[in-house]
Design a protein around this motif. Sequence first.
Motif, mmCIF file in Angstrom:
data_model
loop_
_atom_site.group_PDB
_atom_site.id
_atom_site.type_symbol
_atom_site.label_atom_id
_atom_site.label_comp_id
_atom_site.label_asym_id
_atom_site.label_seq_id
_atom_site.Cartn_x
_atom_site.Cartn_y
_atom_site.Cartn_z
ATOM 1 N N ASP A 31 1.054 -1.267 0.108
ATOM 2 C CA ASP A 31 0.152 -0.203 -0.187
ATOM 3 C C ASP A 31 1.058 1.415 -0.035
ATOM 4 O O ASP A 31 1.496 1.671 0.869
ATOM 5 C CB ASP A 31 -0.739 -0.109 1.429
ATOM 6 N N ALA A 32 1.072 2.100 -1.084
ATOM 7 C CA ALA A 32 1.818 3.020 -1.185
ATOM 8 C C ALA A 32 1.530 4.188 -0.330
ATOM 9 O O ALA A 32 2.340 4.925 0.424
ATOM 10 C CB ALA A 32 1.732 3.559 -2.930
ATOM 11 N N ASP A 33 0.043 4.378 -0.112
ATOM 12 C CA ASP A 33 -0.569 5.554 0.873
ATOM 13 C C ASP A 33 -0.145 5.074 2.475
ATOM 14 O O ASP A 33 0.549 6.089 3.042
ATOM 15 C CB ASP A 33 -1.832 5.541 0.773
ATOM 16 N N ALA A 34 -0.219 3.948 2.736
ATOM 17 C CA ALA A 34 0.378 3.319 3.809
ATOM 18 C C ALA A 34 1.590 3.484 4.352
ATOM 19 O O ALA A 34 2.218 4.135 5.418
ATOM 20 C CB ALA A 34 -0.041 1.984 4.473
ATOM 21 N N THR A 35 2.478 3.576 3.340
ATOM 22 C CA THR A 35 3.977 3.561 3.190
ATOM 23 C C THR A 35 4.147 5.196 3.573
ATOM 24 O O THR A 35 5.187 5.559 4.342
ATOM 25 C CB THR A 35 4.518 3.105 1.901
ATOM 26 N N VAL A 36 3.416 6.014 2.797
ATOM 27 C CA VAL A 36 3.777 7.505 2.968
ATOM 28 C C VAL A 36 3.459 7.887 4.418
ATOM 29 O O VAL A 36 4.019 8.767 4.926
ATOM 30 C CB VAL A 36 2.730 8.087 1.813
ATOM 31 N N HIS A 37 2.202 7.394 4.858
ATOM 32 C CA HIS A 37 1.843 7.746 6.381
ATOM 33 C C HIS A 37 3.054 7.144 7.284
ATOM 34 O O HIS A 37 3.307 8.087 8.240
ATOM 35 C CB HIS A 37 0.668 6.802 6.736
ATOM 36 N N GLU A 92 8.823 -0.293 -1.747
ATOM 37 C CA GLU A 92 8.069 -1.316 -2.808
ATOM 38 C C GLU A 92 9.158 -2.362 -3.441
ATOM 39 O O GLU A 92 8.666 -3.588 -3.259
ATOM 40 C CB GLU A 92 7.610 -0.331 -4.133
ATOM 41 N N GLU A 93 10.265 -1.899 -3.442
ATOM 42 C CA GLU A 93 11.285 -2.912 -3.922
ATOM 43 C C GLU A 93 11.624 -3.824 -2.954
ATOM 44 O O GLU A 93 11.800 -5.105 -3.337
ATOM 45 C CB GLU A 93 12.656 -2.116 -4.303
ATOM 46 N N THR A 94 11.601 -3.583 -1.703
ATOM 47 C CA THR A 94 11.827 -4.555 -0.537
ATOM 48 C C THR A 94 10.639 -5.386 -0.563
ATOM 49 O O THR A 94 10.984 -6.736 -0.267
ATOM 50 C CB THR A 94 11.940 -3.710 0.980
ATOM 51 N N PHE A 95 9.456 -4.921 -0.527
ATOM 52 C CA PHE A 95 8.271 -5.553 -0.611
ATOM 53 C C PHE A 95 8.344 -6.714 -1.711
ATOM 54 O O PHE A 95 7.950 -8.069 -1.628
ATOM 55 C CB PHE A 95 6.962 -5.049 -0.858
ATOM 56 N N LEU A 96 8.654 -6.493 -3.014
ATOM 57 C CA LEU A 96 8.725 -7.357 -4.102
ATOM 58 C C LEU A 96 9.949 -8.277 -3.936
ATOM 59 O O LEU A 96 9.579 -9.596 -4.150
ATOM 60 C CB LEU A 96 8.968 -6.422 -5.231
ATOM 61 N N ALA A 97 11.008 -7.948 -3.415
ATOM 62 C CA ALA A 97 12.211 -8.921 -2.979
ATOM 63 C C ALA A 97 11.566 -9.878 -2.060
ATOM 64 O O ALA A 97 11.884 -11.044 -2.371
ATOM 65 C CB ALA A 97 13.288 -8.229 -2.746
ATOM 66 N N ALA A 104 5.728 -15.853 -3.632
ATOM 67 C CA ALA A 104 4.180 -15.517 -3.749
ATOM 68 C C ALA A 104 4.100 -15.750 -5.068
ATOM 69 O O ALA A 104 4.861 -14.815 -6.073
ATOM 70 C CB ALA A 104 4.194 -14.140 -3.183
ATOM 71 N N PRO A 105 2.818 -16.519 -5.680
ATOM 72 C CA PRO A 105 2.497 -16.268 -7.121
ATOM 73 C C PRO A 105 1.895 -14.820 -7.584
ATOM 74 O O PRO A 105 2.139 -14.598 -8.685
ATOM 75 C CB PRO A 105 1.448 -17.224 -7.106
ATOM 76 N N LEU A 106 1.323 -14.227 -6.631
ATOM 77 C CA LEU A 106 0.932 -12.965 -7.138
ATOM 78 C C LEU A 106 0.898 -12.045 -5.997
ATOM 79 O O LEU A 106 0.643 -12.267 -4.728
ATOM 80 C CB LEU A 106 -0.695 -13.269 -7.327
ATOM 81 N N VAL A 107 1.378 -10.683 -6.361
ATOM 82 C CA VAL A 107 1.062 -9.727 -5.350
ATOM 83 C C VAL A 107 0.374 -8.413 -6.087
ATOM 84 O O VAL A 107 0.167 -8.384 -7.223
ATOM 85 C CB VAL A 107 2.465 -9.190 -4.774
ATOM 86 N N VAL A 108 0.108 -7.496 -5.180
ATOM 87 C CA VAL A 108 -0.532 -6.233 -5.748
ATOM 88 C C VAL A 108 -0.024 -4.926 -5.156
ATOM 89 O O VAL A 108 0.436 -5.021 -4.052
ATOM 90 C CB VAL A 108 -2.398 -6.132 -4.992
ATOM 91 N N LEU A 109 0.304 -4.124 -6.067
ATOM 92 C CA LEU A 109 1.014 -2.795 -5.661
ATOM 93 C C LEU A 109 -0.169 -1.810 -5.817
ATOM 94 O O LEU A 109 -0.853 -1.402 -6.929
ATOM 95 C CB LEU A 109 2.018 -2.596 -6.869
ATOM 96 N N ASP A 110 -0.549 -1.448 -4.759
ATOM 97 C CA ASP A 110 -1.774 -0.404 -4.418
ATOM 98 C C ASP A 110 -1.218 0.886 -4.550
ATOM 99 O O ASP A 110 -0.571 1.273 -3.493
ATOM 100 C CB ASP A 110 -2.585 -0.824 -2.964
ATOM 101 N N ILE A 111 -1.402 1.423 -5.820
ATOM 102 C CA ILE A 111 -0.838 2.907 -6.045
ATOM 103 C C ILE A 111 -1.798 3.879 -6.798
ATOM 104 O O ILE A 111 -2.179 3.573 -7.699
ATOM 105 C CB ILE A 111 0.348 2.609 -7.089
#
Length: 196
Positions: A31-37, A92-97, A104-111
């Motif tokens: 969650d990009a917004d949560a990251t900003v928070h 985000e890059e840390t999350f994807l790594a 994980a077969p699937l991830v969502v980037l909420d942007i």
Amino acid sequence: MTFILGLTGSIGMGKSATAAIFRACGVPVHDADATVHRLYAGPAVGAVEATFPGVTVDGAIDRARLGEQVIGNAEAMKRLEAIVHPLVRAAEETFLAEAQQKNAPLVVLDIPLLYETGGEKRCHAVAVVSAPAAVQRKRVLVRPGMSEERFAAILARQMPDVEKRARAHFVIDTGAGFGFARRQVDDIIRALAFTA
């Protein structure tokens, strides 16, 4: 390989609730917004306060005060994004790594501003959350501190909903309630050959 699904949608379209549905289906969501928070509560405080004096309250960035300085001011918004976007991208890059390590077969980037910032280039597909304009307006204007002017300024920064829908691989309609949205999310997960 982890399949990266971008999730976006204009303000008030139900994106956060839809992201929660993906989470409930067992799909990791960044969650990009949560990251900003989180950044506004710590790592970004010094740089943001130095650029926009007076926006810090009790050691954290006050979003309302910051909004007064940047919403509707394109130059100020660019300065803020230059501080925040690289930090969000690193998270985000840390999350994807980590997702890759866990297979994980699937991830969502909420942007929220996925298309506006070129984020679709980092995704294998994009799902846009949408609802009728009247539903969107009703949802947004009941938010604390929201006004017609603020809503208009936020919309002006966002790609029109009709264009987002045209560019998306999937459109999730939240205007008919979240039970209907849940069925659409299930369909998307199945379409990508994953099971919830």
